[in-house]
Design a protein around this motif. Structure first.
Motif, PDB file in Angstrom:
ATOM      1  N   ALA A   1      68.430  12.497  61.884  1.00 50.58           N
ATOM      2  CA  ALA A   1      67.455  12.425  62.582  1.00 50.58           C
ATOM      3  C   ALA A   1      66.051  12.152  62.295  1.00 50.58           C
ATOM      4  O   ALA A   1      65.971  12.565  61.256  1.00 50.58           O
ATOM      5  N   THR A   2      65.338  11.348  63.141  1.00 52.95           N
ATOM      6  CA  THR A   2      63.976  11.212  62.817  1.00 52.95           C
ATOM      7  C   THR A   2      62.978  11.885  63.554  1.00 52.95           C
ATOM      8  O   THR A   2      63.390  12.686  64.578  1.00 52.95           O
ATOM      9  N   ARG A   3      61.854  11.752  63.062  1.00 55.67           N
ATOM     10  CA  ARG A   3      60.769  12.435  64.020  1.00 55.67           C
ATOM     11  C   ARG A   3      60.518  11.566  65.316  1.00 55.67           C
ATOM     12  O   ARG A   3      60.428  12.213  66.535  1.00 55.67           O
ATOM     13  N   ASN A   4      60.998  10.221  65.412  1.00 53.78           N
ATOM     14  CA  ASN A   4      61.109   9.515  66.846  1.00 53.78           C
ATOM     15  C   ASN A   4      62.129   9.831  67.555  1.00 53.78           C
ATOM     16  O   ASN A   4      61.971  10.236  68.659  1.00 53.78           O
ATOM     17  N   SER A   5      63.288  10.064  66.846  1.00 53.04           N
ATOM     18  CA  SER A   5      64.537  10.524  67.731  1.00 53.04           C
ATOM     19  C   SER A   5      64.407  11.823  68.174  1.00 53.04           C
ATOM     20  O   SER A   5      64.725  12.387  69.314  1.00 53.04           O
ATOM     21  N   HIS A   6      63.767  12.851  67.330  1.00 55.64           N
ATOM     22  CA  HIS A   6      63.754  14.338  67.894  1.00 55.64           C
ATOM     23  C   HIS A   6      62.595  14.181  69.022  1.00 55.64           C
ATOM     24  O   HIS A   6      62.850  15.014  69.830  1.00 55.64           O
ATOM     25  N   THR A   7      61.338  13.608  68.730  1.00 51.67           N
ATOM     26  CA  THR A   7      60.468  13.430  69.694  1.00 51.67           C
ATOM     27  C   THR A   7      61.061  13.166  71.067  1.00 51.67           C
ATOM     28  O   THR A   7      60.676  13.744  72.243  1.00 51.67           O
ATOM     29  N   ASN A   8      61.731  12.063  70.883  1.00 47.10           N
ATOM     30  CA  ASN A   8      62.377  11.453  72.555  1.00 47.10           C
ATOM     31  C   ASN A   8      63.306  12.367  72.929  1.00 47.10           C
ATOM     32  O   ASN A   8      63.469  12.592  74.194  1.00 47.10           O
ATOM     33  N   THR A   9      64.231  13.225  72.258  1.00 43.42           N
ATOM     34  CA  THR A   9      65.152  14.263  72.518  1.00 43.42           C
ATOM     35  C   THR A   9      64.253  15.560  73.074  1.00 43.42           C
ATOM     36  O   THR A   9      64.664  15.967  74.306  1.00 43.42           O
ATOM     37  N   LEU A  10      62.977  15.701  72.504  1.00 40.23           N
ATOM     38  CA  LEU A  10      62.146  16.967  72.991  1.00 40.23           C
ATOM     39  C   LEU A  10      61.879  16.676  74.379  1.00 40.23           C
ATOM     40  O   LEU A  10      61.619  17.273  75.284  1.00 40.23           O
ATOM     41  N   GLN A  11      61.243  15.279  74.563  1.00 40.82           N
ATOM     42  CA  GLN A  11      60.641  14.844  75.744  1.00 40.82           C
ATOM     43  C   GLN A  11      61.706  14.907  76.994  1.00 40.82           C
ATOM     44  O   GLN A  11      61.326  15.012  77.966  1.00 40.82           O
ATOM     45  N   HIS A  12      62.940  14.397  76.649  1.00 44.72           N
ATOM     46  CA  HIS A  12      64.010  14.522  77.509  1.00 44.72           C
ATOM     47  C   HIS A  12      64.130  16.126  78.166  1.00 44.72           C
ATOM     48  O   HIS A  12      64.181  16.360  79.204  1.00 44.72           O
ATOM     49  N   ILE A  13      64.110  17.056  77.177  1.00 44.78           N
ATOM     50  CA  ILE A  13      64.457  18.052  77.422  1.00 44.78           C
ATOM     51  C   ILE A  13      63.008  18.915  78.351  1.00 44.78           C
ATOM     52  O   ILE A  13      63.283  19.447  79.427  1.00 44.78           O
TER      53      ILE A  13
ATOM     54  N   ILE B   1      54.829  18.573  70.908  1.00 43.09           N
ATOM     55  CA  ILE B   1      55.810  17.933  70.570  1.00 43.09           C
ATOM     56  C   ILE B   1      54.744  16.672  69.934  1.00 43.09           C
ATOM     57  O   ILE B   1      55.324  15.959  69.001  1.00 43.09           O
ATOM     58  N   ALA B   2      53.557  16.570  70.380  1.00 44.22           N
ATOM     59  CA  ALA B   2      52.924  15.244  69.627  1.00 44.22           C
ATOM     60  C   ALA B   2      52.562  15.876  68.320  1.00 44.22           C
ATOM     61  O   ALA B   2      52.669  14.845  67.466  1.00 44.22           O
ATOM     62  N   LYS B   3      52.296  17.029  68.012  1.00 44.94           N
ATOM     63  CA  LYS B   3      51.734  17.323  66.701  1.00 44.94           C
ATOM     64  C   LYS B   3      53.126  17.395  65.738  1.00 44.94           C
ATOM     65  O   LYS B   3      53.012  17.044  64.660  1.00 44.94           O
TER      66      LYS B   3
ATOM     67  N   HIS C   1      55.385  15.056  66.184  1.00 41.57           N
ATOM     68  CA  HIS C   1      55.542  13.728  66.083  1.00 41.57           C
ATOM     69  C   HIS C   1      54.959  13.063  64.961  1.00 41.57           C
ATOM     70  O   HIS C   1      55.045  12.012  64.263  1.00 41.57           O
ATOM     71  N   GLN C   2      53.463  13.563  65.023  1.00 43.53           N
ATOM     72  CA  GLN C   2      52.524  13.255  64.074  1.00 43.53           C
ATOM     73  C   GLN C   2      52.753  13.931  62.634  1.00 43.53           C
ATOM     74  O   GLN C   2      51.814  13.291  61.810  1.00 43.53           O
ATOM     75  N   GLY C   3      53.420  14.739  62.321  1.00 45.65           N
ATOM     76  CA  GLY C   3      53.813  15.357  61.089  1.00 45.65           C
ATOM     77  C   GLY C   3      52.960  16.488  60.967  1.00 45.65           C
ATOM     78  O   GLY C   3      52.736  17.164  59.943  1.00 45.65           O
ATOM     79  N   VAL C   4      51.940  16.826  61.941  1.00 43.77           N
ATOM     80  CA  VAL C   4      51.131  18.057  61.723  1.00 43.77           C
ATOM     81  C   VAL C   4      51.996  19.362  61.743  1.00 43.77           C
ATOM     82  O   VAL C   4      51.560  20.400  61.150  1.00 43.77           O
ATOM     83  N   ALA C   5      53.035  19.398  62.616  1.00 42.43           N
ATOM     84  CA  ALA C   5      53.648  20.801  62.923  1.00 42.43           C
ATOM     85  C   ALA C   5      55.127  20.468  62.579  1.00 42.43           C
ATOM     86  O   ALA C   5      55.698  19.195  62.755  1.00 42.43           O
ATOM     87  N   PRO C   6      55.988  21.524  62.399  1.00 38.15           N
ATOM     88  CA  PRO C   6      57.297  21.398  62.083  1.00 38.15           C
ATOM     89  C   PRO C   6      58.139  21.268  63.260  1.00 38.15           C
ATOM     90  O   PRO C   6      57.628  21.830  64.200  1.00 38.15           O
TER      91      PRO C   6
END
Length: 316
Positions: A236-248, A268-270, A272-277
């Motif tokens: 899983a990538t940051r992009n794919s995790h972000t997409n999944t989180l946005q769906h939820i 979610i944005a943080k 995606h930006q690598g600022v937060a785990p």
């Protein structure tokens, strides 16, 4: 996902648990495996070289390519254990059908998962194209079993991917052991939908339709499991995790205040930006689920694919 009190069995190279089984009489003790992972898993240690009676210390052996045949010999050719190791490997792996995963020692001519030195017969010329004899036998018999090398577990993404697969593989095995039914298979897929989406969107689109016709349940289940474990092998990538989180996130649009919606969007944005785990938006979603229960989302393995105490979502 509920985790059984009984520990999942994980095969492991004996040297990684500090056993002095290497050719030089030493070990490759992994503190992470021995001290941390042993709290969660029951290790099944194996050293093929000791098992065939070579002893420690002993003459070192290597993979030697002779045409289409892989020999296992000492560098000077005076020791040949090809037959013994092949026979042991075949017999041993047939006994390991209860495993949930395997952790190998890298570079070993018996246990190396990949990139093992493979010598051209009669020379000291080698390429990193080999696979350990025992490791190859195990992976051929159980092609969907999660396997990894200990050194690669230092990479947070590889580590999280491996243990995600271990728990998913075990979950499937438990379901099959309890007796496969159409309802159980559909429920399994329902619980794993968002985890599959995060790992491989194409599989997310294809695995559901596979369950449309369950007239041949066993055959479909086998096809599904192959596709399922193959999907999870994709990292899983940051992009794919972000997409999944946005769906939820969309499931809460009628419940959250404007400020709460913004807080979740920002978390979610943080990420995606690598600022937060990843743990940050996951924790916030779980918090909102307690306040606004949604059974379908609460059942999603994506939110809890492995015990939180393993600390696998802190590092990326």
């Amino acid at each position: 996902m509920q985790f059984n009190a009984e520990k999942i069995q994980i095969g492991i190279s004996s040297c990684l648990l500090g056993e002095k089984v290497r050719f030089d009489g030493g070990h490759k003790n992994s503190t992470y495996c021995k001290k941390e992972l042993s709290q969660f898993f029951r290790f099944i240690p194996v050293c093929p070289e000791m098992a065939i009676g070579l002893g420690a210390p002993r003459k070192s052996i290597r993979l030697i390519k002779d045409g289409d045949v892989i020999l296992v010999q000492s560098g000077d050719g005076s020791l040949d254990v090809t037959h013994e190791l092949n026979e042991f490997s075949h017999n041993k792996v047939s006994q390991l059908d209860k495993l949930g995963g395997y952790i190998f020692c890298s570079k070993s001519p018996t246990c190396g998962m990949e990139r093992v030195l493979e010598y051209k017969k009669g020379t000291n010329n080698a390429t990193k194209t080999g696979i350990g004899v025992y490791a190859r036998a195990l992976m051929e018999m159980y092609p969907l079993l999660p396997v990894e090398e200990e050194g690669r577990l230092h990479d947070p993404n590889l580590k999280e991917n491996f243990f995600t697969r271990v728990y998913a593989y075990h979950d499937w095995q438990c379901m099959m052991h309890s007796g496969l039914t159409k309802h159980k298979l559909i429920q399994f897929h329902s619980r794993y939908k968002y985890l599959i989406m995060a790992h491989h969107r194409e599989s997310y689109k294809s695995l559901g339709p596979l369950l449309a016709d369950l007239s041949n349940l066993e055959e479909v289940a086998e096809q599904y499991f192959t596709g399922f474990m193959t999907a999870l092998k994709h990292r899983a990538t940051r992009n794919s995790h972000t997409n999944t989180l946005q769906h939820i996130q969309g499931y809460f649009k009628q419940d959250l205040t404007k400020e709460q919606k913004q807080e979740l969007t920002d978390s979610i944005a943080k990420y995606h930006q690598g600022v937060a785990p990843l743990l940050v938006p996951i924790t916030l979603i779980n918090h909102y689920l307690r306040e606004f229960p949604k059974e379908y989302i609460q059942d999603q393995v994506y939110l809890n694919p492995h015990p939180e105490a393993l600390k696998l979502r802190y590092g990326y």
